[in-house]
Design a protein around this motif. Structure first.
Motif, PDB file in Angstrom:
ATOM      1  N   LYS A 231       0.821  -1.209   0.000  1.00 61.49           N
ATOM      2  CA  LYS A 231       0.000   0.000   0.000  1.00 61.49           C
ATOM      3  C   LYS A 231       0.861   1.268   0.000  1.00 61.49           C
ATOM      4  N   GLY A 232       1.959   1.240   0.734  1.00 60.99           N
ATOM      5  CA  GLY A 232       2.843   2.395   0.808  1.00 60.99           C
ATOM      6  C   GLY A 232       3.410   2.772  -0.548  1.00 60.99           C
ATOM      7  N   TYR A 233       3.688   1.771  -1.386  1.00 62.55           N
ATOM      8  CA  TYR A 233       4.213   2.032  -2.728  1.00 62.55           C
ATOM      9  C   TYR A 233       3.183   2.783  -3.557  1.00 62.55           C
ATOM     10  N   ILE A 234       1.927   2.360  -3.502  1.00 59.77           N
ATOM     11  CA  ILE A 234       0.855   3.046  -4.234  1.00 59.77           C
ATOM     12  C   ILE A 234       0.733   4.478  -3.727  1.00 59.77           C
ATOM     13  N   SER A 235       0.788   4.656  -2.429  1.00 65.30           N
ATOM     14  CA  SER A 235       0.709   5.984  -1.834  1.00 65.30           C
ATOM     15  C   SER A 235       1.839   6.884  -2.338  1.00 65.30           C
TER      16      SER A 235
END
Length: 58
Positions: free
Chosen positions: A24-28
């Motif tokens: 999720k952090g990568y998408i963010s």
């Protein structure tokens, strides 16, 4: 741009990340402009949202 497309696809960051095998952090970070995805990742993101990528001359 990715944020709008993701919301239009009615996906959370976590759902999109799971579909492409990322976190999720990568998408963010992509959505906030802190990182640029590779071309292959961009294609995976587009496919996960039911979109296609079109390359055109500027």
């Amino acid at each position: 741009m990715l944020l709008d497309a993701r919301k239009n696809a009615r996906l959370t960051q976590a759902e999109l990340a799971k579909r492409i095998g990322a976190d999720k952090g990568y998408i963010s970070r992509i959505e906030r402009g802190l990182t640029i995805p590779t071309v292959s990742t961009l294609y995976r993101i587009a496919a996960a949202m039911g979109l296609t990528v079109e390359l055109r001359p500027m």
